[in-house]
Design a protein around this motif. Structure first.
Motif, PDB file in Angstrom:
ATOM      1  N   VAL A   1       0.842  -1.208   0.000  1.00 42.92           N
ATOM      2  CA  VAL A   1       0.000   0.000   0.000  1.00 42.92           C
ATOM      3  C   VAL A   1       0.872   1.251   0.000  1.00 42.92           C
ATOM      4  O   VAL A   1       0.624   2.206  -0.741  1.00 42.92           O
ATOM      5  N   ALA A   2       1.934   1.242   0.826  1.00 44.54           N
ATOM      6  CA  ALA A   2       2.804   2.426   0.890  1.00 44.54           C
ATOM      7  C   ALA A   2       3.480   2.661  -0.444  1.00 44.54           C
ATOM      8  O   ALA A   2       3.600   3.812  -0.900  1.00 44.54           O
ATOM      9  N   VAL A   3       3.953   1.580  -1.102  1.00 41.43           N
ATOM     10  CA  VAL A   3       4.623   1.736  -2.397  1.00 41.43           C
ATOM     11  C   VAL A   3       3.657   2.346  -3.410  1.00 41.43           C
ATOM     12  O   VAL A   3       4.000   3.282  -4.143  1.00 41.43           O
ATOM     13  N   LEU A   4       2.421   1.816  -3.438  1.00 42.65           N
ATOM     14  CA  LEU A   4       1.444   2.343  -4.391  1.00 42.65           C
ATOM     15  C   LEU A   4       1.153   3.813  -4.124  1.00 42.65           C
ATOM     16  O   LEU A   4       1.058   4.625  -5.050  1.00 42.65           O
ATOM     17  N   LEU A   5       1.027   4.159  -2.831  1.00 41.98           N
ATOM     18  CA  LEU A   5       0.765   5.554  -2.498  1.00 41.98           C
ATOM     19  C   LEU A   5       1.882   6.455  -2.995  1.00 41.98           C
ATOM     20  O   LEU A   5       1.642   7.517  -3.580  1.00 41.98           O
ATOM     21  N   LEU A   6       3.134   6.014  -2.763  1.00 44.60           N
ATOM     22  CA  LEU A   6       4.262   6.834  -3.194  1.00 44.60           C
ATOM     23  C   LEU A   6       4.289   6.989  -4.705  1.00 44.60           C
ATOM     24  O   LEU A   6       4.543   8.073  -5.231  1.00 44.60           O
ATOM     25  N   ILE A   7       4.026   5.862  -5.419  1.00 47.71           N
ATOM     26  CA  ILE A   7       4.046   5.947  -6.870  1.00 47.71           C
ATOM     27  C   ILE A   7       2.959   6.895  -7.358  1.00 47.71           C
ATOM     28  O   ILE A   7       3.195   7.740  -8.231  1.00 47.71           O
ATOM     29  N   LEU A   8       1.758   6.780  -6.786  1.00 44.32           N
ATOM     30  CA  LEU A   8       0.656   7.642  -7.218  1.00 44.32           C
ATOM     31  C   LEU A   8       0.965   9.106  -6.936  1.00 44.32           C
ATOM     32  O   LEU A   8       0.725   9.984  -7.777  1.00 44.32           O
ATOM     33  N   SER A   9       1.517   9.374  -5.748  1.00 46.82           N
ATOM     34  CA  SER A   9       1.818  10.770  -5.443  1.00 46.82           C
ATOM     35  C   SER A   9       2.905  11.290  -6.360  1.00 46.82           C
ATOM     36  O   SER A   9       2.890  12.450  -6.766  1.00 46.82           O
ATOM     37  N   GLY A  10       3.853  10.411  -6.745  1.00 44.64           N
ATOM     38  CA  GLY A  10       4.874  10.842  -7.692  1.00 44.64           C
ATOM     39  C   GLY A  10       4.268  11.189  -9.040  1.00 44.64           C
ATOM     40  O   GLY A  10       4.635  12.193  -9.667  1.00 44.64           O
ATOM     41  N   ILE A  11       3.322  10.361  -9.497  1.00 43.87           N
ATOM     42  CA  ILE A  11       2.685  10.633 -10.783  1.00 43.87           C
ATOM     43  C   ILE A  11       1.933  11.944 -10.727  1.00 43.87           C
ATOM     44  O   ILE A  11       2.006  12.788 -11.642  1.00 43.87           O
ATOM     45  N   ARG A  12       1.232  12.159  -9.597  1.00 40.80           N
ATOM     46  CA  ARG A  12       0.456  13.394  -9.480  1.00 40.80           C
ATOM     47  C   ARG A  12       1.362  14.609  -9.488  1.00 40.80           C
ATOM     48  O   ARG A  12       1.101  15.619 -10.131  1.00 40.80           O
ATOM     49  N   GLN A  13       2.490  14.498  -8.768  1.00 34.82           N
ATOM     50  CA  GLN A  13       3.457  15.603  -8.725  1.00 34.82           C
ATOM     51  C   GLN A  13       3.968  15.928 -10.115  1.00 34.82           C
ATOM     52  O   GLN A  13       4.094  17.095 -10.494  1.00 34.82           O
ATOM     53  N   ARG A  14       4.283  14.850 -10.871  1.00 28.10           N
ATOM     54  CA  ARG A  14       4.857  15.077 -12.186  1.00 28.10           C
ATOM     55  C   ARG A  14       3.831  15.728 -13.106  1.00 28.10           C
ATOM     56  O   ARG A  14       4.159  16.610 -13.906  1.00 28.10           O
ATOM     57  N   ARG A  15       2.566  15.306 -12.956  1.00 30.31           N
ATOM     58  CA  ARG A  15       1.535  15.913 -13.810  1.00 30.31           C
ATOM     59  C   ARG A  15       1.375  17.381 -13.484  1.00 30.31           C
ATOM     60  O   ARG A  15       1.242  18.226 -14.376  1.00 30.31           O
ATOM     61  N   ARG A  16       1.432  17.701 -12.187  1.00 32.99           N
ATOM     62  CA  ARG A  16       1.302  19.104 -11.790  1.00 32.99           C
ATOM     63  C   ARG A  16       2.447  19.930 -12.323  1.00 32.99           C
ATOM     64  O   ARG A  16       2.293  21.046 -12.790  1.00 32.99           O
ATOM     65  N   LYS A  17       3.675  19.318 -12.262  1.00 40.75           N
ATOM     66  CA  LYS A  17       4.850  20.063 -12.723  1.00 40.75           C
ATOM     67  C   LYS A  17       4.787  20.302 -14.208  1.00 40.75           C
ATOM     68  O   LYS A  17       5.107  21.394 -14.686  1.00 40.75           O
ATOM     69  N   SER A  18       4.364  19.281 -14.987  1.00 45.57           N
ATOM     70  CA  SER A  18       4.355  19.471 -16.435  1.00 45.57           C
ATOM     71  C   SER A  18       3.287  20.466 -16.822  1.00 45.57           C
ATOM     72  O   SER A  18       3.470  21.252 -17.739  1.00 45.57           O
ATOM     73  N   LYS A  19       2.172  20.497 -16.065  1.00 49.50           N
ATOM     74  CA  LYS A  19       1.159  21.525 -16.340  1.00 49.50           C
ATOM     75  C   LYS A  19       1.703  22.891 -16.049  1.00 49.50           C
ATOM     76  O   LYS A  19       1.513  23.840 -16.804  1.00 49.50           O
ATOM     77  N   GLY A  20       2.422  23.028 -14.944  1.00 46.76           N
ATOM     78  CA  GLY A  20       2.992  24.320 -14.575  1.00 46.76           C
ATOM     79  C   GLY A  20       4.046  24.764 -15.556  1.00 46.76           C
ATOM     80  O   GLY A  20       4.119  25.918 -15.950  1.00 46.76           O
TER      81      GLY A  20
ATOM     82  N   SER B   1       4.380  24.071 -18.735  1.00 51.30           N
ATOM     83  CA  SER B   1       3.906  24.483 -20.059  1.00 51.30           C
ATOM     84  C   SER B   1       3.319  25.868 -20.018  1.00 51.30           C
ATOM     85  O   SER B   1       3.229  26.538 -21.033  1.00 51.30           O
ATOM     86  N   GLU B   2       2.918  26.334 -18.815  1.00 58.04           N
ATOM     87  CA  GLU B   2       2.368  27.684 -18.729  1.00 58.04           C
ATOM     88  C   GLU B   2       3.464  28.734 -18.756  1.00 58.04           C
ATOM     89  O   GLU B   2       3.341  29.757 -19.416  1.00 58.04           O
ATOM     90  N   VAL B   3       4.548  28.456 -18.055  1.00 59.68           N
ATOM     91  CA  VAL B   3       5.647  29.435 -18.041  1.00 59.68           C
ATOM     92  C   VAL B   3       6.322  29.447 -19.393  1.00 59.68           C
ATOM     93  O   VAL B   3       6.516  28.411 -20.002  1.00 59.68           O
ATOM     94  N   ASP B   4       6.716  30.604 -19.898  1.00 60.08           N
ATOM     95  CA  ASP B   4       7.240  30.700 -21.249  1.00 60.08           C
ATOM     96  C   ASP B   4       8.716  30.422 -21.291  1.00 60.08           C
ATOM     97  O   ASP B   4       9.491  31.071 -20.588  1.00 60.08           O
TER      98      ASP B   4
END
Lengths: 706, 160
Positions: free
Chosen positions: B94-113, B115-118
Motif C-alpha cells: 500500500v505504501a509503495v502504491l501511495l508513493l508511486i501515485l503521489s509521484g505521478i500526481r506531482q509530475r503531472r502538476r509540474k508538467s502543467k505548470g 507548459s504555462e511558463v514561457d
C-alpha cells in the motif's frame, strides 16, 4: 597561504558555485539536511558485520589486544581512503562511474567494477535479511519455535535429527533452510523463504523508491533503532548472571597474539569492509552534498562512530554470550550431579553446584572405581566461553539459544531480529544507491522516465537474481559469494581509487579542491597516507589475502545427517565447477578496469581521415561541437588546450561573424567554450609555468574590467 | 481396627528400588487371560485416566514395553508467521502504491505548470564555472554586451 602557492585557490569557490561537472539547469537532488547525510553514511558503514564479525575477531585474537591492530589500521588505512571517497564524490558530484570517468577515461572501469561488486553484494546481503525477517516473523509466539524439538512420526519421542543436534540448530538447518547435504544438490525452492525475500525487497524498494528523498526519511528510523536496541541489550545483558565474568574473560588482552601476522591482516580487512569502502556508496552519498560541506570532519566522525559502534555492540554481545556460557556450564554441572546422586543414592538436591567439586574429590579418594565408571563430563567455564561463532552462526544459533533462557524470550527475540533487520536495511540503502546513482548519471534511461521506474527495475532484477539463494543449497552458495565475490575485488578497486585520485587526478589539484570545500589544505598526515601509506598497505593486504586464499583449500562445512560425527559439520571440498566459479567471482568485477582501459586505448588509435580530424580524435566538426560539454567535463588539461585552436576557426567558419550571437543562443556551449578557453595553470602536459602565471593574471585583469 | 495394629504387622518381600508389580487381566466368561497386545493398546488409549487414578504421571508411572505417547505442541490452524507476514506485506505494498501515485500526481502538476511558463530562463547567468579552483569566465549576456573572452584570442592560450 604561503607566498609560493597558487593564490587562486584561496579565491576560488564563491558561495553557491557549481563546478563544471553538471550541465546547466540540471537539478541534482540534495539531502534534506546534514543529519540525513550523516545518518545515511553511518547506516551504510554500520552493518551486520559490526554485530557478528567484530566481536568474534576480538574474541579469537586476544580480546582487548585486538584493538591495537584495529586502531592502527583505522588510522593508516580506513580514514584516509574514506576521506578520499567522500571528497571526490562531493567535488565531482557524480556517482562512482561518473567520478572515475571524469578523472580519466582509462579509469572508468573502476566505477563499473564498483557497480558490479555492489550488485553482487546486495544479492546475498538481502538474502541474509530474508533469513532475519523469517526469524523476526517467527518470534511473535510463545513458546518460541526453536525452543523445543518436534515429535517424530509415531509421537513416541523427539525427531531423531533434532535430538542429535539440538532444537536451535534443527530450526535453523531444517525448518528454515531445509538444507541439503551437498552444494551440488540444489533441492527445491523454499516457498516461505521466497515469500520473505519478496517482502524484504519490497521494503528495500519502498525506502529507495525516490532515491535519497525517500532514504533520507527512512534512515532516521533504520539508523537509530539499532542503537536503542543495543542499549537495551547492554543494560539487560549486564544484569544477567555470568555476564561480567564473560566480559572480563573475553576482553582480557593477550598481547602475545600480536606476533601472529594473521591478526594484522584480519584487522586491516575488518576495518576495510566495516567502513564499506570501494562500494561507491559513499561517493554516491557525498555527490548529493553542497560543495561547501566540510567532508574532512564528516569522514573522521563517521569512521569513529563506526568503530565505537563495533565496540559497543561487542560489549552487549559478550555479556549475553557470557550469560549463555554460565548457563551451559551450570547445566553441565547439573547433569554430573544427577549421575552422582543416582549412583551413590544421595538424597535429592543434596549437592549444589558449588559443592560439586568438593564432593567429587571426596568420592574419588574413597571410591575411585565407581566414580570412574560414571559418564561424567568435564565442565570448565572457560571451555564454554571459548565457544565462539561469527556470522550467521552467531545470530541464528548461539544468540537465539541465549535468548531462550532470558525471561520474556519472545520480546527479546523480536528486539534482536528487528535490530538486525534495520541494521542490514540501512546498509542496503548504501548498496542500492551505489547501483542507482551511477545508472542515473550515465543516463541509462531517458529523462522522461521517472526515477521510480529505474529503482523498481533494479530491485526487480536483484530479486530475480537472488532467487538462486532460495534453494535448499542456498546457504552454501551464500558462503561462496561472501568469501570470494567481495573481498579481493574491493581491495583492488580501493587501491585504484587511492592511486587514481592521488597520482592520476593529481595531489595538488585534489588538495586545492579540498581547500575549496573545507577551507584549508589537507595536512601532512593526509598527504602522507594518501601518497604512500595507504597504497602500500592495500597492496600488502592484497598480496597477503591472495596468499591466504591460495593456501587454504577450497572447502565448506556441510550439514549431513548421515555423517558419522553428526551434528558436527562435515568438511567437504568444492566440486570443480564451483571452484572455477569461486576463482571467477574473485576477479571478474575487477576485470572491468583493464577492459575499459584497453577499449579507451583502442578507441584513441582509430584511423585518421583528414587534417581536421588529425588532431581531434577522428571526429567531424558537428560532432565536436556536440561533444563540447562532455569535453569540458573531463578534467584532463590536455584535451582543453588542444580543443580551442580547432574550435575557434570552426566557429568562425561555420557561423561567420555572428558566432557571438550563436553563443548567446546556446547557453550550454557558451559556458563550456569559456571553460575551454581558460588557461590551464597546472597539469602534466601544460608547458611553461611562468607563462601560465602571467596569462592567468592577465585573464583576471580582463575580467575585473568587465 | 487393622490400622491400630501398627506397622510391625506389615511384611515386605521381594523389595525392589521402586514400587512395581506384574499383572494379568482375565476374562471370567471365557476363562483365559487376554493377550498382552490388547492390554497394551488399551492402556495406551487410557493412559491419562490410569495416571490420574494413582495421582502420577508418565515419568513416575512406567509401564514396561509401552512407550508413552508425547503430547504434540499446540499448532494454531494458521501459522503465526503467515499472519504477521501478510500484515507487513500489505502495508508495504500500500505504501509503495501511495508513493508511486503521489509521484505521478506531482509530475503531472509540474508538467502543467511548466507548459504555462514561457521558455526557459537562462539559468547559466549566475553560474561560475570552476577549473582548477579558478573561476572560469562567467560568460553572461547581461545587457547583451559583447564578451571580451572571445575577442582577445591568442595571448591567453597555451602555445602548443
Amino acid at each position: 597561504m604561503e607566498p609560493g602557492q597558487e593564490p587562486a585557490a584561496g579565491m576560488a569557490c564563491a558561495g553557491g558555485a557549481e563546478p563544471c561537472g553538471d550541465s546547466c539547469g540540471d537539478e541534482r537532488p540534495a539531502w534534506g539536511n546534514k543529519m540525513q547525510y550523516l545518518l545515511s553514511c553511518i547506516g551504510f558503514a554500520v552493518g551486520l558485520g559490526n554485530i557478528w564479525r567484530f566481536p568474534y575477531l576480538c574474541q579469537t585474537y586476544g580480546g582487548g589486544a585486538f584493538l591495537i591492530p584495529y586502531l592502527i589500521a583505522l588510522v593508516l588505512e580506513g580514514i584516509p581512503v574514506f576521506y578520499i571517497e567522500l571528497a571526490i564524490g562531493q567535488r565531482l558530484r557524480r556517482g562512482s562511474i561518473g567520478v572515475w570517468t571524469a578523472i580519466s577515461p582509462y579509469l572508468g572501469g573502476v566505477g563499473l567494477g564498483c557497480l558490479t561488486v555492489s550488485f553482487l553484494v546486495s544479492l546475498y546481503y538481502n538474502t541474509v535479511l530474508t533469513w532475519v525477517l523469517w526469524y523476526l516473523l517467527n518470534s511473535f509466539q510463545y513458546p518460541l519455535p526453536w525452543s523445543s524439538c518436534p515429535l517424530d512420526l509415531n509421537r513416541t519421542g523427539l525427531e531423531a535429527e533434532c535430538q542429535a543436534s539440538g532444537p536451535v540448530s534443527y530450526f535453523w538447518y531444517r525448518q528454515t533452510l531445509n538444507i541439503t547435504a551437498d552444494i551440488s544438490d540444489n533441492g527445491s525452492i523454499q516457498w516461505p523463504l521466497l515469500a520473505c525475500l519478496a517482502a524484504s525487497w519490497a521494503v528495500v524498494y519502498l525506502c529507495v523508491i525516490r532515491g535519497i528523498e525517500s532514504t533520507g526519511k527512512a534512515i532516521y528510523f533504520t539508523a537509530l533503532f539499532p542503537y536503542l536496541v543495543l542499549t537495551i541489550f547492554l543494560i539487560r545483558g549486564l544484569t544477567l548472571p555470568g555476564a561480567v565474568k564473560g566480559l572480563i574473560y573475553l576482553f582480557t588482552p593477550d598481547v602475545q597474539i600480536l606476533q601472529n601476522p594473521r591478526v594484522w591482516l584480519d584487522a586491516a580487512t575488518q576495518i576495510f569492509f566495516s567502513l564499506s569502502l570501494a562500494f561507491g556508496g559513499h561517493i554516491a552519498f557525498a555527490s548529493y552534498n553542497p560543495p561547501g560541506n566540510n567532508c574532512e570532519k564528516d569522514a573522521v566522525t563517521i569512521a569513529l562512530v563506526n568503530s565505537m559502534t563495533s565496540l559497543y555492540a561487542s560489549i552487549a554481545v559478550f555479556s549475553v554470550l557470557g550469560f549463555k556460557a554460565a548457563n551451559d556450564h551450570g547445566r553441565c554441572l547439573d547433569r554430573n550431579i544427577l549421575h552422582l546422586i543416582n549412583a551413590f543414592d544421595f538424597p535429592e538436591q543434596s549437592i549444589s553446584r558449588d559443592d560439586y567439586a568438593a564432593v567429587l574429590m571426596n568420592l574419588n579418594t574413597t571410591q575411585p572405581e565407581r566414580v570412574a565408571r560414571l559418564p561424567l563430563e568435564v565442565c570448565h567455564l572457560d571451555d564454554f566461553l571459548d565457544k565462539s561463532a561469527s556470522g550467521t552462526g552467531l545470530a541464528f544459533i548461539v544468540f537465539t539459544e541465549a535468548i531462550l533462557h532470558m525471561p520474556g524470550a519472545p520480546g527479546w527475540a523480536v528486539l534482536f531480529f528487528g535490530m538486525l533487520f534495520t541494521l542490514g536495511l540501512s546498509s542496503m540503502f548504501g548498496n542500492m544507491e551505489s547501483i542507482i546513482t551511477p545508472l542515473l548519471d550515465m543516463g541509462v534511461m531517458s529523462r522522461s522516465v521517472p526515477k521510480e521506474v529505474l529503482t523498481g527495475l533494479v530491485c526487480l532484477l536483484c530479486f530475480l537474481s537472488a532467487i538462486c539463494f532460495m534453494f535448499q543449497s542456498g546457504n552454501y552458495w551464500l558462503e561462496v559469494f561472501d568469501n570470494y565475490a567481495a573481498p579481493l575485488n574491493l581491495i583492488i578497486l580501493a587501491f585504484f581509487e587511492v592511486v587514481g585520485v592521488t597520482y592520476v587526478y593529481g595531489m595538488c589539484r585534489f588538495s586545492d579542491d579540498i581547500a575549496c570545500m573545507t577551507g584549508r589544505q589537507p595536512g601532512l598526515y593526509w598527504r602522507l597516507t594518501w601518497k604512500v601509506v595507504s597504497p602500500l598497505l592495500l597492496l600488502t593486504i592484497f598480496v597477503a589475502y591472495i596468499a591466504v586464499l591460495a593456501w587454504t583449500p577450497l572447502s565448506y562445512r556441510a550439514w549431513n545427517t548421515q555423517y558419522a560425527r553428526f551434528p558436527s559439520r562435515q568438511e567437504k571440498s568444492y566440486p570443480g565447477w564451483v571452484q572455477a566459479m569461486c576463482v571467477l567471482l574473485c576477479f571478474l568485477p575487477s576485470l572491468w578496469v583493464p577492459a575499459v582501459a584497453l577499449v579507451q586505448r583502442l578507441a584513441k588509435r582509430r584511423p585518421k581521415q583528414d587534417a581536421w580530424q588529425d588532431s581531434l580524435w577522428g571526429l567531424s566538426p558537428p560532432e565536436i561541437l556536440n561533444l563540447a560539454p562532455a569535453i569540458a567535463a573531463t578534467r584532463d588539461p590536455k584535451y582543453h588546450t588542444q580543443t580551442w585552436p580547432f574550435l575557434r576557426p570552426l566557429l568562425s567558419a561555420s557561423l561567420g561573424g555572428s558566432h557571438v550571437q550563436w553563443l548567446k543562443d546556446n547557453p550550454d556551449h557558451k559556458r563550456v567554450l569559456g571553460a575551454l578557453s581558460s588557461p590551464m595553470t597546472r597539469g602534466p602536459t601544460s608547458p611553461g609555468g611562468a607563462n601560465q602565471q602571467l596569462k592567468s593574471q592577465g585573464l583576471r585583469g580582463e575580467r575585473a574590467e568587465t | 481396627m487393622y490400622w491400630s495394629k501398627g506397622i510391625s504387622h506389615v511384611l515386605l518381600c521381594n523389595v525392589t528400588q521402586r514400587v512395581s508389580f506384574w499383572f494379568v487381566v482375565t476374562d471370567p466368561s471365557k476363562n483365559h487371560t487376554l493377550p498382552a497386545v490388547e492390554i497394551q493398546s488399551a492402556i495406551r488409549m487410557n493412559r491419562n485416566r490410569i495416571n490420574n487414578a494413582f495421582f502420577l504421571n508418565d515419568q513416575t508411572l512406567e509401564f514396561l514395553k509401552i512407550p508413552s505417547t508425547l503430547a504434540p505442541p499446540t499448532d494454531p490452524s494458521v501459522p503465526i508467521w503467515i499472519i504477521i507476514f501478510s500484515v507487513i506485506f500489505c502495508i508495504v505494498i500500500v505504501a509503495v502504491l501511495l508513493l508511486i501515485l503521489s509521484g505521478i500526481r506531482q509530475r503531472r502538476r509540474k508538467s502543467k505548470g511548466a507548459s504555462e511558463v514561457d521558455g526557459t530562463e537562462d539559468k547559466c547567468e549566475n553560474m561560475i564555472t570552476i577549473e582548477n579552483g579558478i573561476p572560469c569566465d562567467p560568460l553572461d549576456t547581461k545587457g547583451g554586451h559583447i564578451n571580451d573572452a572571445f575577442m582577445t584570442e591568442d595571448e591567453r592560450l597555451t602555445p602548443l
